[in-house]
Structures are given as C-alpha cells and as structure tokens.
Scaffold this motif. Structure first.
Motif, PDB file in Angstrom:
ATOM      1  N   TYR A 149     -18.613  -5.790 -42.325  1.00 30.65           N
ATOM      2  CA  TYR A 149     -19.499  -7.536 -42.428  1.00 30.65           C
ATOM      3  C   TYR A 149     -21.413  -5.982 -42.633  1.00 30.65           C
ATOM      4  O   TYR A 149     -21.873  -6.872 -44.084  1.00 30.65           O
ATOM      5  CB  TYR A 149     -20.284  -7.854 -42.098  1.00 30.65           C
ATOM      6  CG  TYR A 149     -21.198  -8.227 -42.076  1.00 30.65           C
ATOM      7  CD1 TYR A 149     -21.246  -9.891 -42.267  1.00 30.65           C
ATOM      8  CD2 TYR A 149     -22.758  -8.517 -41.337  1.00 30.65           C
ATOM      9  CE1 TYR A 149     -21.817 -10.503 -42.332  1.00 30.65           C
ATOM     10  CE2 TYR A 149     -23.727  -9.503 -41.060  1.00 30.65           C
ATOM     11  CZ  TYR A 149     -23.419 -10.986 -42.033  1.00 30.65           C
ATOM     12  OH  TYR A 149     -24.578 -11.519 -42.071  1.00 30.65           O
ATOM     13  N   MET A 170     -24.247 -13.485 -47.978  1.00 33.21           N
ATOM     14  CA  MET A 170     -23.278 -14.813 -48.230  1.00 33.21           C
ATOM     15  C   MET A 170     -22.030 -13.874 -48.513  1.00 33.21           C
ATOM     16  O   MET A 170     -20.686 -14.607 -48.157  1.00 33.21           O
ATOM     17  CB  MET A 170     -23.973 -15.331 -49.407  1.00 33.21           C
ATOM     18  CG  MET A 170     -24.666 -16.360 -49.645  1.00 33.21           C
ATOM     19  SD  MET A 170     -25.731 -17.471 -50.207  1.00 33.21           S
ATOM     20  CE  MET A 170     -24.738 -17.949 -51.281  1.00 33.21           C
ATOM     21  N   THR A 173     -20.319 -12.436 -45.335  1.00 28.95           N
ATOM     22  CA  THR A 173     -19.831 -13.791 -43.926  1.00 28.95           C
ATOM     23  C   THR A 173     -18.710 -14.111 -44.902  1.00 28.95           C
ATOM     24  O   THR A 173     -17.576 -14.119 -44.103  1.00 28.95           O
ATOM     25  CB  THR A 173     -20.879 -15.065 -43.978  1.00 28.95           C
ATOM     26  OG1 THR A 173     -22.406 -13.950 -43.618  1.00 28.95           O
ATOM     27  CG2 THR A 173     -20.736 -15.426 -42.969  1.00 28.95           C
ATOM     28  N   ILE A 174     -18.108 -14.642 -45.610  1.00 34.38           N
ATOM     29  CA  ILE A 174     -17.632 -15.420 -46.265  1.00 34.38           C
ATOM     30  C   ILE A 174     -15.907 -14.263 -46.155  1.00 34.38           C
ATOM     31  O   ILE A 174     -15.183 -14.001 -45.592  1.00 34.38           O
ATOM     32  CB  ILE A 174     -17.044 -15.310 -47.776  1.00 34.38           C
ATOM     33  CG1 ILE A 174     -18.509 -16.674 -47.927  1.00 34.38           C
ATOM     34  CG2 ILE A 174     -16.149 -15.880 -48.159  1.00 34.38           C
ATOM     35  CD1 ILE A 174     -18.873 -16.632 -49.608  1.00 34.38           C
ATOM     36  N   GLN A 175     -16.434 -12.443 -46.438  1.00 34.12           N
ATOM     37  CA  GLN A 175     -15.356 -11.793 -46.742  1.00 34.12           C
ATOM     38  C   GLN A 175     -14.924 -11.766 -45.585  1.00 34.12           C
ATOM     39  O   GLN A 175     -13.855 -10.845 -45.443  1.00 34.12           O
ATOM     40  CB  GLN A 175     -15.791 -10.409 -48.272  1.00 34.12           C
ATOM     41  CG  GLN A 175     -14.682  -9.709 -48.474  1.00 34.12           C
ATOM     42  CD  GLN A 175     -13.690 -10.317 -48.961  1.00 34.12           C
ATOM     43  OE1 GLN A 175     -14.198 -10.854 -49.813  1.00 34.12           O
ATOM     44  NE2 GLN A 175     -12.665 -10.292 -48.438  1.00 34.12           N
ATOM     45  N   LEU A 219     -12.449 -14.140 -44.097  1.00 37.33           N
ATOM     46  CA  LEU A 219     -11.096 -14.232 -44.469  1.00 37.33           C
ATOM     47  C   LEU A 219     -10.484 -12.997 -44.197  1.00 37.33           C
ATOM     48  O   LEU A 219      -9.320 -13.306 -43.581  1.00 37.33           O
ATOM     49  CB  LEU A 219     -11.741 -14.191 -46.492  1.00 37.33           C
ATOM     50  CG  LEU A 219     -11.877 -15.507 -46.667  1.00 37.33           C
ATOM     51  CD1 LEU A 219     -12.130 -15.420 -48.316  1.00 37.33           C
ATOM     52  CD2 LEU A 219     -11.061 -16.659 -45.906  1.00 37.33           C
ATOM     53  N   ASN A 279      -6.113 -14.153 -49.468  1.00 41.43           N
ATOM     54  CA  ASN A 279      -7.325 -13.058 -48.951  1.00 41.43           C
ATOM     55  C   ASN A 279      -7.511 -12.332 -50.918  1.00 41.43           C
ATOM     56  O   ASN A 279      -8.453 -11.947 -50.726  1.00 41.43           O
ATOM     57  CB  ASN A 279      -6.436 -12.639 -47.778  1.00 41.43           C
ATOM     58  CG  ASN A 279      -6.594 -13.095 -46.734  1.00 41.43           C
ATOM     59  OD1 ASN A 279      -6.408 -14.212 -46.600  1.00 41.43           O
ATOM     60  ND2 ASN A 279      -7.800 -13.269 -45.863  1.00 41.43           N
ATOM     61  N   ILE A 294     -14.090 -12.775 -55.635  1.00 39.67           N
ATOM     62  CA  ILE A 294     -15.532 -12.315 -54.901  1.00 39.67           C
ATOM     63  C   ILE A 294     -15.726 -11.411 -55.624  1.00 39.67           C
ATOM     64  O   ILE A 294     -17.124 -11.133 -56.010  1.00 39.67           O
ATOM     65  CB  ILE A 294     -15.285 -12.531 -53.815  1.00 39.67           C
ATOM     66  CG1 ILE A 294     -15.089 -13.956 -53.003  1.00 39.67           C
ATOM     67  CG2 ILE A 294     -16.970 -11.916 -52.965  1.00 39.67           C
ATOM     68  CD1 ILE A 294     -14.885 -13.856 -51.146  1.00 39.67           C
TER      69      ILE A 294
END
Length: 307
Positions: free
Chosen positions: A102, A154, A157-159, A162, A195, A202
């Motif tokens: 993260y 952003m 957080t998303i990656q 997932l 994924n 992304i």
C-alpha cells in the motif's frame, strides 16, 4: 499457515536474492550505502531549498516536494530488504506485506503525477514565460501536489484491496525483494484474470496517462524552443529540461516493463533488476541528475558553504 477446512497463508517469505547466498553481505553493504547516500542527497536538496531564498520558485518547490517523496519512497522497500539480507528469517506477515504494498503504491503513483506536474511547470516557464507567474502560482503548485497525493492514495487503496482479497492457500514464497503486485498474484490459488486486467487498466491510466501528459508537454516545449528561442536560449532551456527527461525515462521506462505484462511472464532475475532500477537506483540518481546540471543549485551550494 493455519489449518482447518483449508490452508490460509498468514505470512509470506521474500526470496529476494537468496539464490546467491555468498553475496548476501556484499549486497547488504552496497544497498546500505545506496540507501544512506539517497537519504542524505534528498535531505540536502530540501535543506538547500529551505535556506536559499533564490530557490523560492515553483520549479524548486516541486523539486523539494519530490525529494521528500523520494525519501519516503525508498524507505518503504530498502530497510526490509537490508534486514532480509542479514537475517535468515525472510518472512513478512500477511498484513505487513499488504501495508508495504500500500505504501509503495501510494508513493509510486504520486511520483508519476508529480513528475507530470513538474513537466507542466517547465512547459509554462518556456512556452508562456510572460504569464508564468500568474499561471504557476502558489495555489496552483499546492493543487498539483495535493492532486498527485490524492491519486496515489486512490490507486493504492483499489489495487491493494484487489490483490489481498485473493485467496492464498498454497505456496507463500514471493520471488521478489518486496511485496509487489505480480509476484503476489502469482501465488493466488484462484484465477487472477480479472485482477490482471484491472492492474493493467490501472497502470495504463496512471503510469501511461502521466507519461503521455509528460510527453505532450515536452513536445510543446521542444517545438517552442526550436521555433522561438535563440541558440543560447535553446541551450539553456534544453539543459533545464534534460534532467527532468532523464528522470522521467528511468522511472516510467522500468516501471512500464514491470507492470504492463501478463503474470505468466514474471519471475526472472531480470525483473528484480528492473525493480531495483525504479525502487533503489533511481532515487539515488535523481538528486544528482537535478543538481549536477543545474547552475542555480550549484550557486546555492557554493553560497551556503561560503556562508
């Protein structure tokens, strides 16, 4: 591992460079020196900006923020790698791995757009010199910096969600020196096609998007330099932009090779070398690339030491 109806991974093993155990101490010494030099070089640029009023311009404001970002960036990966090189225990907890990923993704994504923001600053300085102070003012600089960080949070957080929402119930050895997306997805005990597509999209939006913004601004810059500037002015303008172009090429080039590929092509020593380029080598080179070619920085260094 926790055993019940199924096996759940609670920790990972960072393989790192354990395939060459006789080089562990040598690699530790090399990477420790790189880490310390990077920290001091970036800290020096921040101090230089803080105590030299001649550098109170948008260009050096971005450079000081970039140096602060780089200090955090290299500190997310290198300390753990150094510990693993000396320790026989190369494990990292499941949540520790998620936290490392993260933080790394926040900083890497932020850096993409901060480099684009620095390109935008150079674009206005060269293409719109008369309007530069009104376009790139303090408010604009802060908005670009804050916007870069928002995008970084952003994306991370998303990656991270997932990646770590995948089930891990088999091998737990990560063929890497830090918790990166491709080698972790390779350990998932389910189909990761969704994924992989999400990661590709992304990265396409973040990395390629920021890179294209940078390329577009530099096409405009080069066109303006060639069309309107004298030979002396062109040389100075190219010199100012060359440092940033080198940094952009190293960072985006090595990062794109790592992430814009399918999972099946990951896992060679070449991948680890490419990762070293944008996680450890680039943060070391960047302060020297920006300072050695910059007369303002050289003058500020001389002035500071003379005082």
């Amino acid at each position: 591992m926790n055993k019940g109806n199924h096996t759940t991974v609670t920790e990972f093993i960072l393989v790192g460079f354990s395939d060459v155990p006789e080089l562990q101490y040598f690699l530790f010494a090399i990477f420790l020196c790189i880490f310390i030099m990077s920290l001091f070089a970036h800290m020096f640029l921040i101090v230089l900006y803080r105590f030299n009023t001649n550098l109170y311009t948008p260009m050096y404001f971005f450079l000081a923020n970039f140096s602060l970002l780089e200090i955090c960036y290299i500190s997310t990966v290198t300390p753990k790698m150094l510990v693993n090189l000396l320790s026989g225990d190369k494990t990292i907890t499941f949540h520790g791995c998620a936290a490392q990923m993260y933080c790394f993704l926040v900083l890497a994504s932020t850096e993409c757009y901060m480099l684009a923001a620095m390109s935008y600053d150079r674009y206005n300085a060269i293409c719109h010199p008369l309007l530069y102070n009104s376009i790139v003012n303090t408010g604009t600089c802060l908005k670009l910096i804050v916007g870069s960080w928002i995008i970084g949070f952003m994306v991370a957080t998303i990656q991270t969600f997932l990646t770590f929402s995948l089930p891990f119930c088999g091998p737990n050895k990560i063929n890497h020196f830090y918790c990166d997306i491709p080698p972790i997805m390779a350990l998932a005990c389910t189909d990761t096609q969704f994924n992989e597509i999400a990661t590709f999209m992304i990265v396409l939006c973040v990395v390629v998007g920021a890179f294209m913004l940078t390329v577009i601004t530099y096409v405009q810059i080069i066109w303006t330099i060639v069309k309107h500037h004298s030979a002396t002015g062109s040389k100075k303008a190219f010199s100012t932009c060359a440092s940033h172009l080198i940094v952009v090429t190293i960072f985006f080039g090595s990062g794109s090779v790592m992430y814009l590929r399918p999972k099946t092509s990951y896992g060679t020593d070449v991948d680890k070398f490419m990762s070293l380029m944008y996680t450890i080598i680039a943060p070391l080179l960047n302060p020297f690339i920006y300072s050695l070619r910059n007369n303002d920085v050289k003058f500020a260094v001389k002035k500071m030491f003379c005082n």
